[in-house]
Design an enzyme around this catalytic site. Sequence first.
Site, mmCIF file in Angstrom:
data_model
loop_
_atom_site.group_PDB
_atom_site.id
_atom_site.type_symbol
_atom_site.label_atom_id
_atom_site.label_comp_id
_atom_site.label_asym_id
_atom_site.label_seq_id
_atom_site.Cartn_x
_atom_site.Cartn_y
_atom_site.Cartn_z
ATOM 1 N N SER A 144 36.747 46.627 42.166
ATOM 2 C CA SER A 144 35.468 46.669 41.457
ATOM 3 C C SER A 144 34.809 45.293 41.543
ATOM 4 O O SER A 144 35.497 44.266 41.557
ATOM 5 C CB SER A 144 35.678 47.053 39.992
ATOM 6 O OG SER A 144 36.303 48.321 39.885
ATOM 7 N N GLY A 146 31.582 42.946 39.856
ATOM 8 C CA GLY A 146 30.536 42.755 38.850
ATOM 9 C C GLY A 146 30.212 41.279 38.769
ATOM 10 O O GLY A 146 31.081 40.473 38.428
ATOM 11 N N GLY A 157 32.953 38.195 39.387
ATOM 12 C CA GLY A 157 33.351 38.464 40.757
ATOM 13 C C GLY A 157 33.965 39.826 40.948
ATOM 14 O O GLY A 157 33.296 40.839 40.803
ATOM 15 N N PHE A 158 35.290 39.872 41.239
ATOM 16 C CA PHE A 158 35.905 41.150 41.593
ATOM 17 C C PHE A 158 37.253 41.327 40.909
ATOM 18 O O PHE A 158 37.875 40.364 40.445
ATOM 19 C CB PHE A 158 36.091 41.266 43.112
ATOM 20 C CG PHE A 158 37.079 40.279 43.688
ATOM 21 C CD1 PHE A 158 38.443 40.569 43.729
ATOM 22 C CD2 PHE A 158 36.650 39.067 44.202
ATOM 23 C CE1 PHE A 158 39.357 39.663 44.255
ATOM 24 C CE2 PHE A 158 37.560 38.157 44.741
ATOM 25 C CZ PHE A 158 38.905 38.456 44.765
ATOM 26 N N ALA A 159 37.686 42.588 40.855
ATOM 27 C CA ALA A 159 39.021 42.957 40.379
ATOM 28 C C ALA A 159 39.638 43.851 41.450
ATOM 29 O O ALA A 159 39.114 44.926 41.748
ATOM 30 C CB ALA A 159 38.940 43.696 39.053
ATOM 31 N N CYS A 175 33.641 52.129 35.523
ATOM 32 C CA CYS A 175 32.522 51.784 36.420
ATOM 33 C C CYS A 175 31.326 52.713 36.258
ATOM 34 O O CYS A 175 30.489 52.817 37.163
ATOM 35 C CB CYS A 175 32.974 51.787 37.877
ATOM 36 S SG CYS A 175 34.444 50.773 38.194
#
Length: 213
Positions: A144, A146, A157-159, A175
Amino acid sequence: MSEGELEWVDLGEVPYLEAVAQMETWVRERREGLIADRLVLLTHPAVITYGVRTPRHELPLQTEIPLVEVNRGGQATYHGPGQLMGYLVVDLRQRGPGDIVRWLEQGLISALDSLGLRAVRRDTPAKAQSLVGVWTLEHKKVASIGMRIRGGVTSHGFALNIAPDLTAFSAFTACGLPDVTMTSIAEMATAMGMPTPSEEAVRAAVAAALGAV
């Protein structure tokens, strides 16, 4: 987005609110030219985060996992052990024009490819909930994204799911996508009959794909 120096900062497990406070300091330092563009890789204890525009009916009615409202884009998501977080503090005024979200999607796809795993990005249909992130060929979501941009500098950033407890995602609408199926590198590797890459290998692959040193 043009290439440039990207510093790789590798941390262990950091509580979410502590990491956000540190990130705000990094953003200020980047804006003032005190640090270079930075990729911070870390993990968090279990937490569910959501943006200010997340509809309340998408949040869990009852959960032992802490809920935290954040100032990033994107809807509700879960962070926890077995998941790699990546925070990007990048001055877009120095990098030049370009779509940093797409650059990040493609970077994560390249990282997974280097580990022997196939993934794709998806275009979002008009007026539909965002499909930003990284997906398997079967359209299961493995990462994901964001981000927030303020004063020309990015944050959040991201996961990337390596081997988290995926049941945590079933307690809420992940999400903003009611029908989304979350997956992990571990599940992708098992489906291909290969061992799950270590967290260290995943960190190194992501850093290399994004050009961080």
